[in-house]
Scaffold this motif. Structure first.
Motif: not given
Length: 320
Positions: A129-146
């Motif tokens: 999960a951390a690799y996906s949020f750190s390296r990939m840019r996709f719709t809902g990324r910031r919402f998923g982290l929040t």
């Protein structure tokens, strides 16, 4: 020859005396002792720190010594254990492995298996999960982290009834992963593996330069190969920290384990040790203390083995 020796002797005397004038300066001689600071200055600058360290060490060590002393007390109560190591008897340790009603050995193995499997799964899921949020840019990324952060704000006790009913329903269809199964307990633990662990790894993953990924992609490597062969080796400190924290938290968890595991042979140490002091007429604190001492050996050993990763793993992700 005589004049040469006399000149060498005179040169040595001049160097030793500090100059032609014969003055001697200790500060300029290598190996000379530095002048001692006055006691008031020493105590004001560094001495008080030693006193604070000694007080904190005594505050932390005394409960450990008290529990160990209680485990050697054959009386079975804590009242007679006030005198540290006044009685020395290892019968409580022997009783742990001879009681048929309390299978301590099975509890220890169950805790070890559940803790290690949960720690490994937590590290893998959190790292993915951390690799996906750190390296990939996709719709809902910031919402998923929040969302991951907000979900962790609610205590796990709020979902206890829902988890119990869910495990009962799953057990009716798949008994192997339902209520009273260790695999089911592991899956419940892994369900809460994201959240704070993902945030902790996310900060550490951001410290790894993205140019490493770009160079690997130029050579034809995909995300899976980059993750398993390059990134995991660079983020080993945070993996060790998350694994250690997950193992310690799982080993000491009581509420979920007591609700899901019913048979005594399948229970963990946290649930099993409670039985020694939960009976109304047979509370044996000596055996409970002995079991607690043995249960603490493995977490302490893992902590000492991984302590060089802990400081770096917890602080490196906060500078990005």
């Amino acid at each position: 020859m005589t004049s040469v020796r006399e000149s060498q002797t005179e040169t040595r005397s001049v160097v030793t005396s500090g100059g032609p004038g014969g003055t001697h300066d200790d500060a300029g001689v290598r190996g000379a002792a530095a002048p001692r600071r006055p006691f008031k200055r020493y105590f004001r600058e560094t001495g008080w720190r030693h006193l604070v360290g000694i007080a904190v060490a005594a505050f932390a060590i005394f409960p450990l010594l008290y529990v160990f002393s209680a485990s050697l007390n054959p009386g079975g109560t804590l009242l007679t254990a006030n005198g540290l190591f006044r009685n020395l008897d290892f019968s409580s340790y022997a009783s742990l492995f001879t009681s048929e009603r309390h299978p301590y050995g099975a509890w220890y193995v169950n805790t070890l298996v559940i803790g290690l499997v949960t720690a490994a799964g937590t590290v893998l899921l959190g790292a993915l999960a951390a690799y996906s949020f750190s390296r990939m840019r996709f719709t809902g990324r910031r919402f998923g982290l929040t969302t991951l952060l907000v979900v962790q704000m609610f205590p796990q006790m709020l979902a206890m009834v829902a988890i119990f009913l869910l495990m009962v329903a799953i057990g009716d269809i798949f008994p192997a992963i339902g209520l009273n199964s260790q695999i089911g307990l592991i899956m419940v633990y892994l369900g809460g593996a994201l959240g704070v662990n993902t945030y902790l790894m996310y900060g550490f993953f951001n410290t790894v330069p993205s140019s490493i990924d770009e160079a690997a992609k130029i050579d034809g490597a995909g995300h899976a190969r980059i993750f398993f062969t390059i990134i995991l080796r660079l983020v080993a400190p945070i993996l060790a920290v998350v694994g250690l924290l997950s193992f310690i938290g799982t080993s000491s968890e009581f509420v979920l384990a007591s609700v899901i595991l019913i048979d005594p042979e399948k229970q963990t140490l946290a649930v099993g040790l409670y039985k020694f002091i939960s009976d109304e007429f047979s509370k044996n604190w000596s055996i409970f203390a002995a079991g607690a001492v043995l249960a603490a050996i493995l977490p302490v050993a893992l902590f000492l083995a991984l302590q060089r990763y802990i400081v770096g793993g917890l602080t490196a992700g906060s500078v990005k």
